[in-house]
Design a protein around this motif. Structure first.
Motif, mmCIF file in Angstrom:
data_model
loop_
_atom_site.group_PDB
_atom_site.id
_atom_site.type_symbol
_atom_site.label_atom_id
_atom_site.label_comp_id
_atom_site.label_asym_id
_atom_site.label_seq_id
_atom_site.Cartn_x
_atom_site.Cartn_y
_atom_site.Cartn_z
ATOM 1 N N GLN A 145 49.021 -11.984 51.522
ATOM 2 C CA GLN A 145 48.204 -12.517 50.438
ATOM 3 C C GLN A 145 46.797 -12.867 50.902
ATOM 4 N N ALA A 146 46.662 -13.261 52.163
ATOM 5 C CA ALA A 146 45.347 -13.581 52.713
ATOM 6 C C ALA A 146 44.699 -12.376 53.389
ATOM 7 N N ASP A 147 45.420 -11.254 53.452
ATOM 8 C CA ASP A 147 44.951 -10.046 54.131
ATOM 9 C C ASP A 147 44.517 -10.382 55.569
ATOM 10 N N ALA A 148 45.386 -11.108 56.261
ATOM 11 C CA ALA A 148 45.106 -11.537 57.633
ATOM 12 C C ALA A 148 46.301 -11.170 58.506
ATOM 13 N N HIS A 149 46.215 -10.038 59.176
ATOM 14 C CA HIS A 149 47.364 -9.479 59.889
ATOM 15 C C HIS A 149 47.207 -9.512 61.413
ATOM 16 N N GLU A 150 46.143 -10.141 61.895
ATOM 17 C CA GLU A 150 45.801 -10.039 63.312
ATOM 18 C C GLU A 150 46.830 -10.670 64.240
ATOM 19 N N GLY B 220 55.993 0.030 51.829
ATOM 20 C CA GLY B 220 56.072 0.961 50.711
ATOM 21 C C GLY B 220 55.085 2.096 50.855
ATOM 22 N N GLN B 221 53.878 1.786 51.325
ATOM 23 C CA GLN B 221 52.852 2.796 51.552
ATOM 24 C C GLN B 221 52.103 2.442 52.822
ATOM 25 N N LEU B 222 52.108 3.322 53.779
ATOM 26 C CA LEU B 222 51.556 3.034 55.092
ATOM 27 C C LEU B 222 50.036 3.065 55.078
ATOM 28 N N SER B 223 49.440 2.000 55.572
ATOM 29 C CA SER B 223 48.010 1.939 55.845
ATOM 30 C C SER B 223 47.837 1.977 57.359
ATOM 31 N N PRO B 224 47.307 3.072 57.898
ATOM 32 C CA PRO B 224 47.161 3.152 59.358
ATOM 33 C C PRO B 224 46.373 1.992 59.949
ATOM 34 N N GLU C 229 58.223 4.237 56.044
ATOM 35 C CA GLU C 229 57.487 4.244 54.780
ATOM 36 C C GLU C 229 58.478 4.563 53.666
ATOM 37 N N MET C 230 58.735 3.570 52.811
ATOM 38 C CA MET C 230 59.799 3.696 51.823
ATOM 39 C C MET C 230 59.275 3.352 50.426
ATOM 40 N N PRO C 231 58.710 4.299 49.730
ATOM 41 C CA PRO C 231 58.173 4.051 48.395
ATOM 42 C C PRO C 231 59.250 3.496 47.463
ATOM 43 N N GLY C 232 58.889 2.469 46.716
ATOM 44 C CA GLY C 232 59.825 1.869 45.773
ATOM 45 C C GLY C 232 60.594 0.703 46.339
ATOM 46 N N MET C 233 60.662 0.595 47.679
ATOM 47 C CA MET C 233 61.398 -0.504 48.306
ATOM 48 C C MET C 233 60.542 -1.760 48.439
ATOM 49 N N TYR C 234 59.223 -1.572 48.554
ATOM 50 C CA TYR C 234 58.319 -2.692 48.775
ATOM 51 C C TYR C 234 57.180 -2.637 47.767
ATOM 52 N N ALA C 235 56.696 -3.819 47.361
ATOM 53 C CA ALA C 235 55.555 -3.898 46.465
ATOM 54 C C ALA C 235 54.307 -3.382 47.180
ATOM 55 N N PRO C 236 53.307 -2.920 46.441
ATOM 56 C CA PRO C 236 52.080 -2.425 47.077
ATOM 57 C C PRO C 236 51.471 -3.468 48.026
ATOM 58 N N GLY C 237 51.155 -3.026 49.234
ATOM 59 C CA GLY C 237 50.548 -3.903 50.214
ATOM 60 C C GLY C 237 51.534 -4.744 51.002
ATOM 61 N N HIS C 238 52.829 -4.681 50.660
ATOM 62 C CA HIS C 238 53.826 -5.491 51.342
ATOM 63 C C HIS C 238 54.488 -4.706 52.475
ATOM 64 N N TYR C 239 54.922 -5.451 53.479
ATOM 65 C CA TYR C 239 55.652 -4.848 54.593
ATOM 66 C C TYR C 239 56.571 -5.902 55.189
#
Length: 387
Positions: A106-111, A142-146, A174-184
């Motif tokens: 939610q904060a887009d902070a993955h470091e 759900g969708q991989l962001s390199p 990468e499993m479309p439909g299993m995770y909401a957009p942006g979630h992992y």
């Protein structure tokens, strides 16, 4: 390393798999005829391959004796004979990060979230006296962001370097439909080794009068975040708001994303020192002191804990007050300021604490072992000495 954006278990060519399904390879007859493709179904093979190239140097930087961190092959390989152990026992641990991940997303902070992943596993190894040797991770999305994937793995690699273990494998699904957009989601797997004679805890050596030495935590670490997020919701705060408690961080998200402390190197130093008689260690995670200390105690002894010795950090005071959380609930949900507890022979407690200070830790006497009369953990006093 085996990172593979795939949802069907198809084989891949890299040890961090970026698996290419047999029926979706570039240039296949189905794709050439304009039919369905894996990409159209939501799995981006090229993104997965790009991720593997991006993280290869990160994995290489974690090399240690027994592992060279090269990418390639179907599994990570570790040469135990290169470590010099004579009669080793292998110790394995697996864990995740929990809903702390939701704040990172939610904060887009993955470091730093990868440090948490490593910490939750390797801290569970060192409490058995084991040196972490290698680590593998699993990332599902759900969708991989390199770029996002690289940022997460960079944190994992930093955690491995802090713990002295090699990042030798992994998987990206990468499993479309299993995770909401942006979630992992993340899972970690660590393996360590300890000489059979040095395995912890040494319960037969424990006795009444042994000292409990706490090592300060950096915050909630990776436990209790469902309750933390509920408190934030009830308080009506945004993740980019200034923290409502004292902290060096400028936003609430950054303060709550402070990574789990990794205690491996200082504790391995103490375990190898002849002046320190360290008999047991307890990693204080979910369940807090009341549920984690009993895991290392013999049946005839109890841990008498002086809560006034706890460095009850400002974040815990805020959570308690803003959420109206009962003290008992706080103590069984959070570490409340102590991330690790060592059980040390009284005569070597001072030497142990001086060693921890020299290693950058903040040790404090938390209590002692006593003969057990009823409960395995007896709590007295109040965190921080408050009423």
């Amino acid at each position: 390393m085996n990172h593979r954006p795939d949802d069907d278990g198809a084989p891949a060519s890299a040890s961090r798999e970026t698996g290419i399904s047999d029926d979706a390879t570039p240039g296949s007859s189905t794709a050439a005829q304009g039919g369905l493709t894996y990409s159209a179904a939501g799995v981006d093979i090229d993104a997965g391959n790009a991720l593997v190239k991006m993280i290869a140097p990160l994995a290489a930087a974690t090399a240690r004796p027994g592992a060279d961190a090269d990418l390639g092959g179907f599994g990570g390989i570790f040469d135990l004979s290169a470590t010099g152990y004579r009669d080793p026992l292998l110790v394995a641990a697996t864990d995740g990060v929990g809903t702390k991940l939701l704040i990172a997303m939610q904060a887009d902070a993955h470091e730093n979230i990868g440090i948490d992943l490593v910490a939750m596993c390797v801290n569970d190894l060192v409490v058995q006296g084991a040196e972490p040797l290698f680590f593998l991770d699993y990332m599902a999305t759900g969708q991989l962001s390199p770029q996002q994937g690289r940022t997460v793995v960079a944190g994992i690699a930093r955690g491995c370097q802090m713990a002295g273990c090699a990042l030798i494998g992994g998987e990206t699904a990468e499993m479309p439909g299993m995770y909401a957009p942006g979630h992992y989601d993340l899972a970690g797997f660590a393996v360590g080794a300890v000489e059979r004679s040095a395995l912890l805890p040494r319960q037969q050596a424990m006795k009444a009068g042994d000292v409990l030495v706490g090592l300060a935590s950096s915050g909630p670490h990776s436990n209790g975040y469902s309750l933390i997020r509920k408190v934030v919701e009830v308080a009506g705060l945004r993740w980019d708001a200034p923290p409502p408690f004292e902290t060096p961080h400028s936003t609430l998200a950054a303060a709550l994303l402070e990574p789990t402390r990794i205690y491996v190197r200082p504790l391995l130093t103490a375990l190898a020192h002849p002046d320190v008689n360290l008999k047991g260690l307890a990693h204080i995670t979910g369940g807090g002191l009341p549920e984690n200390l009993p895991r290392v105690l013999p049946a005839h002894l109890a841990a008498r804990v002086d809560l006034s010795a706890l460095p009850f950090l400002p974040v815990f005071r805020w959570l308690e007050q803003a959420g109206g959380i009962a003290r008992e609930e706080m103590l069984r949900t959070f570490n409340c300021g102590v991330g690790m507890v060592a059980i040390v022979e009284r005569g070597s407690a001072d030497a142990f604490m001086m060693m921890m200070q020299a290693e950058g830790e903040q040790p404090f006497v938390l209590g002692e072992l006593t003969d057990r009369e009823d409960a395995p953990v007896v709590l007295h006093g109040a965190p921080g000495g408050d009423a």
